[in-house]
Scaffold this motif. Structure first.
Motif, PDB file in Angstrom:
ATOM      1  N   ARG A   1       7.280  29.173  22.059  1.00 29.70           N
ATOM      2  CA  ARG A   1       7.592  27.830  21.543  1.00 29.70           C
ATOM      3  C   ARG A   1       6.676  26.798  22.192  1.00 29.70           C
ATOM      4  O   ARG A   1       6.156  25.902  21.529  1.00 29.70           O
ATOM      5  CB  ARG A   1       9.052  27.477  21.805  1.00 29.70           C
ATOM      6  N   GLY A   2       6.450  26.929  23.500  1.00 32.69           N
ATOM      7  CA  GLY A   2       5.549  26.021  24.208  1.00 32.69           C
ATOM      8  C   GLY A   2       4.129  26.102  23.663  1.00 32.69           C
ATOM      9  O   GLY A   2       3.461  25.081  23.501  1.00 32.69           O
TER      10      GLY A   2
ATOM     11  N   GLN B   1       4.090  24.263  20.363  1.00 26.70           N
ATOM     12  CA  GLN B   1       4.151  22.817  20.606  1.00 26.70           C
ATOM     13  C   GLN B   1       2.798  22.299  21.075  1.00 26.70           C
ATOM     14  O   GLN B   1       2.315  21.269  20.578  1.00 26.70           O
ATOM     15  CB  GLN B   1       5.242  22.503  21.642  1.00 26.70           C
TER      16      GLN B   1
ATOM     17  N   GLU C   1      10.971  24.845  31.780  1.00 31.57           N
ATOM     18  CA  GLU C   1      12.254  25.565  31.791  1.00 31.57           C
ATOM     19  C   GLU C   1      12.069  27.008  32.247  1.00 31.57           C
ATOM     20  O   GLU C   1      12.892  27.533  32.994  1.00 31.57           O
ATOM     21  CB  GLU C   1      12.893  25.552  30.404  1.00 31.57           C
TER      22      GLU C   1
ATOM     23  N   LYS D   1      10.632  31.032  24.652  1.00 34.19           N
ATOM     24  CA  LYS D   1      10.285  29.686  25.123  1.00 34.19           C
ATOM     25  C   LYS D   1       8.786  29.574  25.403  1.00 34.19           C
ATOM     26  O   LYS D   1       8.184  28.541  25.119  1.00 34.19           O
ATOM     27  CB  LYS D   1      11.104  29.305  26.356  1.00 34.19           C
TER      28      LYS D   1
ATOM     29  N   GLU E   1       6.408  17.871  24.959  1.00 36.99           N
ATOM     30  CA  GLU E   1       7.410  18.875  24.623  1.00 36.99           C
ATOM     31  C   GLU E   1       7.020  20.250  25.161  1.00 36.99           C
ATOM     32  O   GLU E   1       7.861  20.984  25.686  1.00 36.99           O
ATOM     33  CB  GLU E   1       7.625  18.934  23.108  1.00 36.99           C
TER      34      GLU E   1
ATOM     35  N   GLU F   1       7.695  20.359  28.827  1.00 35.80           N
ATOM     36  CA  GLU F   1       9.124  20.517  29.100  1.00 35.80           C
ATOM     37  C   GLU F   1       9.600  21.943  28.831  1.00 35.80           C
ATOM     38  O   GLU F   1      10.378  22.498  29.602  1.00 35.80           O
ATOM     39  CB  GLU F   1       9.940  19.517  28.252  1.00 35.80           C
ATOM     40  N   THR F   2       9.157  22.541  27.737  1.00 34.13           N
ATOM     41  CA  THR F   2       9.562  23.904  27.379  1.00 34.13           C
ATOM     42  C   THR F   2       9.086  24.891  28.437  1.00 34.13           C
ATOM     43  O   THR F   2       9.847  25.743  28.897  1.00 34.13           O
ATOM     44  CB  THR F   2       9.013  24.280  25.994  1.00 34.13           C
ATOM     45  N   TRP F   3       7.811  24.792  28.817  1.00 31.80           N
ATOM     46  CA  TRP F   3       7.287  25.716  29.826  1.00 31.80           C
ATOM     47  C   TRP F   3       7.921  25.486  31.187  1.00 31.80           C
ATOM     48  O   TRP F   3       8.095  26.426  31.957  1.00 31.80           O
ATOM     49  CB  TRP F   3       5.765  25.597  29.917  1.00 31.80           C
TER      50      TRP F   3
END
Length: 128
Positions: A12-13, A16, A31, A9, A24, A27-29
């Motif tokens: 992914r962050g 993004q 989490e 994640k 986005e 939001e990912t970070w």
């Protein structure tokens, strides 16, 4: 959250953020921030705030962007030049330029939004 999932994640962050998907990335970070140890929360909160700042900037909210950049920078100042494979000092230097420009009514422009690159020299590149 399993450490492998958290790292996926985090990566992914980064991807993004580097694609300009600032909401986005935020939001990912967020989490992984919720499940992170205290020692890591401030770092994640710092990059979350920087990402949220560029989301605000992309929506023409320069005052909100400047405020979030200041908050994110304050958190990131407590970390070494390199953290989690990111050379944070380059990101901090770019954020300082943005804060100065936005504070004085300037606009560096979308082409100057930084990217965060893992482990490479000059980890913050200009878009364009």
């Amino acid at each position: 959250m399993h450490p492998t999932e958290a790292e996926e994640k985090f990566q992914r962050g980064l991807a993004q953020f580097n694609r300009g998907e600032f909401f986005e990335a935020h939001e990912t970070w967020e989490e992984i921030w919720l499940a992170s140890p205290e020692s890591e929360k401030a770092f994640l909160q710092g990059i979350i705030q920087v990402s949220a700042a560029f989301h605000h900037y992309s929506r023409s909210n320069h005052k909100g962007a400047c405020s979030l950049l200041q908050a994110g920078l304050k958190k990131l100042e407590n970390f070494p030049n390199t953290h989690r494979g990111c050379k944070i000092e380059a990101l901090r230097a770019s954020v300082r330029i943005w804060i100065e420009a936005l504070s004085s009514g300037g606009d560096p422009g979308r082409a100057k939004i930084p990217r965060i690159v893992l482990g490479a020299p000059g980890n913050v590149d200009e878009r364009g």
